[in-house]
Design an enzyme around this catalytic site. Structure first.
Site, PDB file in Angstrom:
ATOM      1  N   PHE A 169      -4.271  26.341 -91.768  1.00  0.00           N
ATOM      2  CA  PHE A 169      -5.686  26.565 -92.281  1.00  0.00           C
ATOM      3  C   PHE A 169      -6.585  25.830 -91.192  1.00  0.00           C
ATOM      4  O   PHE A 169      -6.622  24.547 -91.171  1.00  0.00           O
ATOM      5  CB  PHE A 169      -5.812  25.961 -93.598  1.00  0.00           C
ATOM      6  CG  PHE A 169      -7.275  26.192 -94.345  1.00  0.00           C
ATOM      7  CD1 PHE A 169      -7.585  27.569 -94.979  1.00  0.00           C
ATOM      8  CD2 PHE A 169      -8.249  25.483 -93.979  1.00  0.00           C
ATOM      9  CE1 PHE A 169      -8.734  28.022 -95.456  1.00  0.00           C
ATOM     10  CE2 PHE A 169      -9.416  25.763 -94.470  1.00  0.00           C
ATOM     11  CZ  PHE A 169      -9.711  27.054 -95.263  1.00  0.00           C
ATOM     12  N   ASP A 257      -6.354  19.387 -84.824  1.00  0.00           N
ATOM     13  CA  ASP A 257      -7.371  19.804 -86.195  1.00  0.00           C
ATOM     14  C   ASP A 257      -7.180  18.674 -87.189  1.00  0.00           C
ATOM     15  O   ASP A 257      -6.355  18.671 -87.754  1.00  0.00           O
ATOM     16  CB  ASP A 257      -7.102  21.003 -86.672  1.00  0.00           C
ATOM     17  CG  ASP A 257      -8.016  21.511 -87.738  1.00  0.00           C
ATOM     18  OD1 ASP A 257      -8.876  20.783 -88.060  1.00  0.00           O
ATOM     19  OD2 ASP A 257      -8.194  22.697 -88.298  1.00  0.00           O
ATOM     20  N   LYS A 286     -15.798  17.358 -92.142  1.00  0.00           N
ATOM     21  CA  LYS A 286     -15.690  16.812 -93.453  1.00  0.00           C
ATOM     22  C   LYS A 286     -16.028  15.341 -93.552  1.00  0.00           C
ATOM     23  O   LYS A 286     -17.298  14.843 -93.798  1.00  0.00           O
ATOM     24  CB  LYS A 286     -14.357  16.910 -93.964  1.00  0.00           C
ATOM     25  CG  LYS A 286     -14.091  18.561 -94.174  1.00  0.00           C
ATOM     26  CD  LYS A 286     -12.771  18.548 -94.959  1.00  0.00           C
ATOM     27  CE  LYS A 286     -12.689  20.299 -95.007  1.00  0.00           C
ATOM     28  NZ  LYS A 286     -13.467  21.245 -95.711  1.00  0.00           N
TER      29      LYS A 286
END
Length: 440
Positions: A169, A257, A286
């Site tokens: 993801f 990531d 985030k």
């Protein structure tokens, strides 16, 4: 109704707008049920939230419109690592709003240079490319890797390959879902961007095979050090080290990531730190936002980042004064207040306690730091037990999110105390037993 008719009514509609003054007067007080119904009627149905409405938040707790309090064990997918509304980050945001919010990168502003210097010094990289969302940052990393492949490695034009992992993801853009293996993410969005080779996660032999066969055209290996959305799958301890060595052997960029795993979530500044390797690039987001404003970016050394030249990439809001102020403060409180160490220590306590309790029940516990998951039997409750369990936890004041039907993620803010963690584990256990009682 015609567009002209709709536009003619705008003035009347604006008089009833839920603007700040109206909300402060109390004109728009709704119950949780009313708000959920309203969202269902007027918003796209690309989410199916748990039936809980956030109205206020502070630290590790949130409140609904009726005043019920919950412990937050999702942390906005790690965006609120520093806790909800951390006062220092909020103050930094408010102070910056009073002077300058946006310049665009068409001009310099007086805070982004300090931000770029600070984040590179903390991370150990030489250059920073600012962005807003995690998906945008991953897209930028892909562009950087391909351009590096053509300009530095000498890959023939339009033949660059990026290796990715199954169950990944990396975001929701068309390119990113194009190499997803989740049908919910990619179905009916094609045709997709070519140039990606999918291999199993946590399989260094599979990576080596592709590199041996196509390494001269591979520019990068893009990988999550822990697959969060897939269900917090933690690879073998030597997986990232092996991947790093293989990438070096074949002159391939290793891109980590860390949008969800970075900035303390797993008990280190970056999850890749566990492998004692420095990826060629790290994608961040985030928690860099402190949960207040979209902030993301890519970190790399100049030998990789300098493939970008004026006009080859851009972002209107990336590197804005607000983003810079929030990013600086988010990193600072994370380090100064010992949140990374707290994540490491309490994560070990959580997994030890949950493993001792859950293993006899057939539950699988895994994670690093305060990024954890519990996997239940996929056949239990016809594959819906994780959701039932989460509903019971919400009823008892603990918010967690199911994923893939039989997995529950547990990732509280890194500011949680040991006493709060122990309290939440008791809620978790009680809720599990109540959910089991309903299906037995």
């Amino acid at each position: 109704m015609t567009i002209s008719a709709v536009r003619a009514k705008m003035a009347d509609i604006v008089k009833r707008a839920p603007c700040l003054a109206a909300r402060q007067r109390g004109d728009f007080k709704h119950s949780s049920q009313e708000l959920m119904k309203m969202e269902s009627e007027y918003a796209a149905k690309n989410y199916k939230p748990l039936p809980v409405v956030f109205s206020k938040a502070e630290g590790v707790k949130v409140w609904d419109p009726e005043g019920k309090v919950y412990f937050d064990f999702l942390s906005a997918y790690s965006a609120t690592n520093q806790g909800h509304n951390h006062p220092k980050i909020v103050q930094a945001l408010k102070a910056q709003l009073d002077s300058l919010a946006l310049s665009s990168r068409a001009y310099f502003n007086d805070l982004f240079p300090d931000y770029a210097k600070y984040i590179t010094e903390v991370s150990g990289y030489e250059s920073f490319l600012p962005a807003n969302s995690g998906a945008e940052a991953n897209e930028a990393a892909i562009k950087m890797a391909r351009k590096w492949g053509y300009r530095k490695k000498g890959i023939p034009k339009d033949e660059a390959i990026i290796i990715v992992c199954a169950e990944n993801f990396h975001g929701r853009t068309t390119t990113l879902v194009g190499f997803s293996t989740d049908p919910d993410a990619y179905a009916d969005y094609g045709p997709f961007t070519p140039g990606f080779e999918i291999i199993p996660f946590n399989d260094a032999a599979a990576l080596e095979k592709v590199l041996n066969e196509k390494g001269d055209k591979v520019c990068a290996f893009l990988v999550e050090p822990i697959q969060g959305e897939a269900g917090v799958f933690v690879p073998a301890e030597d997986y990232l080290q092996k991947a790093y060595s293989l990438c070096k052997k074949h002159n391939v960029l290793l891109i980590s990531d860390e949008v969800q795993t970075g900035f303390g979530r797993t008990g280190k500044l970056f999850c890749s730190d566990y492998a004692e390797v420095k990826p060629d690039a790290i994608v961040v987001g985030k928690a860099l936002s402190g949960g207040l404003y979209p902030v993301s970016g890519v970190l790399a050394d100049k030998t990789v980042m300098d493939v970008f030249t004026p006009g080859t990439h851009g972002s209107t809001f990336g590197g804005s004064p607000i983003a810079a102020a929030v990013g600086i403060e988010s990193i600072t409180v994370l380090i100064e207040e010992g949140m990374i160490e707290n994540s490491f220590k309490l994560g070990n306590i959580w997994r030890e306690e949950m493993t001792a309790w859950g293993t006899p029940k057939g539950l699988k516990v895994r994670g690093k730091g305060l990024l954890n998951a519990i996997e239940v039997d996929p056949k239990l409750d016809k594959g819906k037990f994780a959701y039932r369990w989460c509903i019971k936890m919400a009823h008892n004041g603990l918010l967690a999110k199911p994923t893939h039907g039989n997995i529950v993620r547990f990732s509280p803010p890194l500011t949680i105390t040991k006493d709060e963690l122990m309290q939440c584990m008791e809620i978790l256990k009680k809720s599990h037993d109540e959910a089991m009682a309903e299906i037995q």
